[in-house]
Scaffold this active site. Structure first.
Site, short mmCIF file in Angstrom:
data_model
loop_
_atom_site.label_atom_id
_atom_site.label_comp_id
_atom_site.label_asym_id
_atom_site.label_seq_id
_atom_site.Cartn_x
_atom_site.Cartn_y
_atom_site.Cartn_z
CB SER A 1 -1.13 -41.10 -19.23
OG SER A 1 -1.71 -41.27 -17.95
CE1 TYR B 1 -5.90 -41.40 -22.33
CE2 TYR B 1 -4.70 -42.21 -20.42
CZ TYR B 1 -4.96 -41.21 -21.33
OH TYR B 1 -4.26 -40.02 -21.26
#
Length: 217
Positions: free
Chosen positions: A126, A141
């Site tokens: 990501s 994350y």
């Protein structure tokens, strides 16, 4: 026919990747929920195996049931939105699912890839794990994805000849994690992963991509 393993392949982007690969690969989806795995595999026309990324003792037996894996797609992820100092367990789980498990699965898949002289490893990352984007992800994350990116960048020097590894960002995709407001479909999010899974001998390795274009680390 090459064999592909897609972790978290029963829904979302993983399912879209599995659907794209099943046309020319023997596909196995790795799933934590057995019932969901059976149903998804039946719908996709592929195999499935129970693979809980938080239970590493099950990795080797699961991969033995599949046989040699030529394409490994480390897709499964979790999003724990909590304070990293207040929630060390959330940090540990994030790192396990999105860094330690992909690393261990890569290690287990490499003997077959080395013997074949060919392998493709695709790590779903990501831009939230990108230093150039400011590590914007919530909780751990972004930290876990940054670690996965670092592994992807450094690993080519230790891989057997013919094996390529790349990371990709699918963008903001309408999944359970991304939410219904996301502008991209799972199929759109899967496109770059499918491209990386099928790279030819002249294709890149150790890179980070979105929409088939290189991203900054």
């Amino acid at each position: 026919m090459k064999t592909a393993l897609v972790t978290g392949g029963n829904r979302g982007i993983g399912r879209a990747i599995a659907a794209g690969l099943v046309r020319d690969h023997r596909v196995v989806i790795g799933v934590r929920d057995r019932q969901a795995g059976r149903e998804a595999a039946e719908a996709l026309g592929c195999g499935w195996v129970h693979l809980d990324l938080e239970a590493p003792e099950g990795f080797a037996p699961a991969l033995e049931r599949i046989g040699g894996i030529d394409v490994l797609v480390n897709n499964a992820g979790i999003l724990i939105d909590s304070n990293m100092i207040a929630d060390p367990q959330g940090v540990a789980r994030s790192m396990q699912v999105m860094f330690h498990a992909p690393y261990e699965l890569i290690r287990l898949c490499l003997p077959h890839m080395a013997a074949r002289g060919w392998g493709r490893i695709v790590n779903l990352s990501s831009d939230w794990g990108s230093f150039s984007e400011g590590l914007a992800g919530p909780g751990a994350y972004g930290v876990a994805k940054a670690a996965l990116n670092a592994l992807t960048h450094a690993l080519p020097r230790d891989l057997p000849e013919g094996v390529k590894v790349n990371a990709m960002c699918p963008g903001w995709v309408a999944t359970r994690m991304g939410g219904e407001a996301a502008p991209r479909s799972p199929a759109q999010g899967a496109e770059t992963a499918l491209w990386l899974a099928r790279l030819g001998a002249e294709g890149p390795t150790g890179g980070f991509f979105r929409d088939k274009k290189e991203l900054g680390w």
